[in-house]
Design a protein around this motif. Sequence first.
Motif, short mmCIF file in Angstrom:
data_model
loop_
_atom_site.label_atom_id
_atom_site.label_comp_id
_atom_site.label_asym_id
_atom_site.label_seq_id
_atom_site.Cartn_x
_atom_site.Cartn_y
_atom_site.Cartn_z
N GLU A 1 -0.72 8.83 -0.27
CA GLU A 1 -0.72 8.90 1.19
C GLU A 1 0.17 7.75 1.68
N PRO A 2 0.73 7.88 2.88
CA PRO A 2 1.50 6.75 3.41
C PRO A 2 0.61 5.51 3.53
N PHE A 3 1.16 4.35 3.14
CA PHE A 3 0.41 3.11 3.28
C PHE A 3 1.32 2.04 3.89
N ALA A 4 0.70 1.16 4.67
CA ALA A 4 1.46 0.15 5.41
C ALA A 4 1.67 -1.08 4.54
N MET A 5 2.90 -1.63 4.59
CA MET A 5 3.18 -2.94 4.01
C MET A 5 3.68 -3.82 5.15
N PRO A 6 2.74 -4.35 5.95
CA PRO A 6 3.13 -5.03 7.19
C PRO A 6 4.04 -6.23 6.97
N GLU A 7 3.84 -6.95 5.86
CA GLU A 7 4.68 -8.14 5.63
C GLU A 7 6.13 -7.76 5.36
N GLN A 8 6.36 -6.49 4.98
CA GLN A 8 7.73 -6.03 4.76
C GLN A 8 8.20 -5.11 5.89
N GLY A 9 7.31 -4.87 6.86
CA GLY A 9 7.70 -4.07 8.02
C GLY A 9 7.96 -2.62 7.72
N VAL A 10 7.22 -2.06 6.75
CA VAL A 10 7.45 -0.67 6.38
C VAL A 10 6.14 0.09 6.15
N LEU A 11 6.23 1.38 6.43
CA LEU A 11 5.23 2.35 6.00
C LEU A 11 5.85 3.05 4.79
N VAL A 12 5.09 3.19 3.71
CA VAL A 12 5.64 3.67 2.43
C VAL A 12 4.84 4.87 1.93
N ALA A 13 5.52 5.83 1.33
CA ALA A 13 4.84 6.88 0.55
C ALA A 13 5.74 7.20 -0.65
N PHE A 14 5.11 7.58 -1.76
CA PHE A 14 5.86 7.92 -2.97
C PHE A 14 5.77 9.41 -3.24
N VAL A 15 6.89 9.99 -3.61
CA VAL A 15 6.90 11.35 -4.14
C VAL A 15 7.62 11.31 -5.48
N ASN A 16 7.20 12.19 -6.39
CA ASN A 16 7.77 12.23 -7.74
C ASN A 16 8.42 13.58 -8.01
N THR A 17 9.51 13.53 -8.73
CA THR A 17 9.98 14.74 -9.38
C THR A 17 9.15 14.92 -10.65
N THR A 18 9.27 16.06 -11.28
CA THR A 18 8.51 16.30 -12.51
C THR A 18 9.46 16.23 -13.69
N GLY A 19 9.04 15.46 -14.70
CA GLY A 19 9.88 15.27 -15.89
C GLY A 19 9.52 16.26 -16.99
N GLU A 20 9.99 15.92 -18.17
CA GLU A 20 9.76 16.75 -19.34
C GLU A 20 8.27 16.94 -19.60
N ALA A 21 7.87 18.15 -19.92
CA ALA A 21 6.48 18.47 -20.29
C ALA A 21 5.47 18.00 -19.24
N GLY A 22 5.89 18.09 -17.99
CA GLY A 22 4.95 17.78 -16.92
C GLY A 22 4.73 16.30 -16.64
N THR A 23 5.44 15.44 -17.35
CA THR A 23 5.32 14.01 -17.08
C THR A 23 6.00 13.69 -15.76
N ALA A 24 5.72 12.49 -15.24
CA ALA A 24 6.36 12.07 -14.01
C ALA A 24 7.85 11.90 -14.26
N GLY A 25 8.66 12.42 -13.37
CA GLY A 25 10.10 12.26 -13.49
C GLY A 25 10.55 11.02 -12.74
N THR A 26 11.37 11.21 -11.75
CA THR A 26 11.91 10.10 -10.98
C THR A 26 11.17 10.00 -9.66
N GLN A 27 11.03 8.78 -9.20
CA GLN A 27 10.27 8.57 -7.98
C GLN A 27 11.19 8.32 -6.79
#
Length: 145
Positions: free
Chosen positions: A34-60
């Motif tokens: 979920e989006p989460f705030a990093m107030p000291e860096q002035g950003v709201l952040v969320a991560f999404v991943n591509t899917t790698g080989e055999a269902g592993t996490a690919g690139t973020q």
Amino acid sequence: MKLGRLNHVGVAVPAMADAIAYYRDVMGAEVVTEPFAMPEQGVLVAFVNTTGEAGTAGTQIELIEPLGADSPITAFLARNPAGGQHHLCYEVEDIEAARDWFTAQGKRILGPTRIGAHGTPIFFLHPKDMLGQLTEIMETPRGQH
Ligand code: CO
């Protein structure tokens, strides 16, 4: 210093909910936070991943939206209203050794080493010293060396 893997691509977005829907529905990426705030860096952040080989996490992909009036992302979005690729983040095994390595080459480091969105130490390098690319250096999370 040996450069580790590309950990993520940072993408500035003007509207987090729209960006998450785009990566999920148009791109078929996996939304991992979920989006989460990093107030000291002035950003709201969320991560999404591509899917790698055999269902592993690919690139973020790190989605970043400005948080607060003096967010460093505000000026970027003023120049790129639709959003855009903002930084690349590479892993290193030893953040202090990496800092020394780049400093010895006259590369400008932006601010102190601090704890980044992955909970490990990070710093940023000035894009004008890095072939035009804002570059984040991140210590590899423990257990993943
Ligand atoms: Co980043």
